[in-house]
Design a protein around this motif. Structure first.
Motif, short mmCIF file in Angstrom:
data_model
loop_
_atom_site.label_atom_id
_atom_site.label_comp_id
_atom_site.label_asym_id
_atom_site.label_seq_id
_atom_site.Cartn_x
_atom_site.Cartn_y
_atom_site.Cartn_z
N ASP A 9 6.68 -6.34 -2.55
CA ASP A 9 6.63 -5.37 -1.45
C ASP A 9 8.02 -5.11 -0.88
O ASP A 9 8.36 -3.97 -0.57
CB ASP A 9 5.69 -5.86 -0.35
CG ASP A 9 4.22 -5.78 -0.78
OD1 ASP A 9 3.92 -5.00 -1.71
OD2 ASP A 9 3.40 -6.48 -0.16
N ASP A 12 9.86 -2.99 -3.39
CA ASP A 12 9.34 -1.62 -3.34
C ASP A 12 9.92 -0.87 -2.13
O ASP A 12 10.30 0.30 -2.24
CB ASP A 12 7.82 -1.66 -3.27
CG ASP A 12 7.22 -0.26 -3.34
OD1 ASP A 12 7.65 0.51 -4.21
OD2 ASP A 12 6.32 0.03 -2.53
N ALA A 13 10.01 -1.53 -0.99
CA ALA A 13 10.56 -0.90 0.20
C ALA A 13 12.03 -0.55 -0.01
O ALA A 13 12.50 0.53 0.39
CB ALA A 13 10.40 -1.82 1.40
N ARG A 16 12.20 2.51 -2.35
CA ARG A 16 11.85 3.74 -1.64
C ARG A 16 12.98 4.18 -0.71
O ARG A 16 13.27 5.37 -0.60
CB ARG A 16 10.57 3.55 -0.86
CG ARG A 16 9.34 3.48 -1.72
CD ARG A 16 8.08 3.31 -0.86
NE ARG A 16 6.95 2.93 -1.66
CZ ARG A 16 6.06 3.78 -2.14
NH1 ARG A 16 6.21 5.06 -1.90
NH2 ARG A 16 5.05 3.36 -2.87
N LYS A 19 15.72 5.70 -2.92
CA LYS A 19 15.35 7.02 -3.42
C LYS A 19 15.39 8.05 -2.31
O LYS A 19 15.78 9.20 -2.53
CB LYS A 19 13.96 6.99 -4.04
CG LYS A 19 13.92 6.37 -5.40
CD LYS A 19 12.52 6.46 -5.97
CE LYS A 19 12.46 5.81 -7.33
NZ LYS A 19 11.11 5.88 -7.90
N GLY A 20 14.99 7.67 -1.12
CA GLY A 20 15.00 8.59 0.01
C GLY A 20 16.40 8.94 0.46
O GLY A 20 16.64 10.01 1.00
#
Length: 113
Positions: A9, A12-13, A16, A19-20
């Motif tokens: 998790d 994954d954060a 993200r 990518k953002g």
């Protein structure tokens, strides 16, 4: 020690967030997309005229009335092609003057992932 699920998790954060942070880049310059739009309009105009000419010539040959249907259908082909070009122009203006129509945007979106 954290569990594997918590580690995944957290990873994954981080992914993200990374990518953002990247700004999306344009694949084509405006002048390329404008040239693409111009060629597309030229092709549609020529195609409309040729199809109208062919239908008119065919009907004239069939009925033996040489220039009547030829002229009428050539003008109808020109009218339809110019109307189609105007519709393309309106779609372009609605999409923020990028030169891409909705179909191209949809295809690029699916290709990006």
């Amino acid at each position: 020690m954290r569990s594997k699920r918590a580690q995944l998790d957290a990873l994954d954060a981080k992914l993200r967030a990374a990518k953002g942070a990247e700004a999306p880049t344009r694949k084509f310059e405006d002048h390329h997309s404008q040239a693409h739009l111009a060629w597309r309009m030229v092709i549609e105009l020529v195609t409309g005229i040729v199809i109208g000419f062919a239908i008119g010539y065919g009907l004239d040959s069939l009925f033996g009335t040489l220039p009547i249907f030829l002229v009428v259908f050539t003008l109808l082909g020109l009218r339809r092609a110019s109307k189609r070009c105007c519709e393309r122009r309106e779609i372009q203006e609605q999409n923020g003057r990028t030169g891409r129509d909705e179909g191209c945007v949809r295809i690029e979106a699916t290709m990006d992932g």
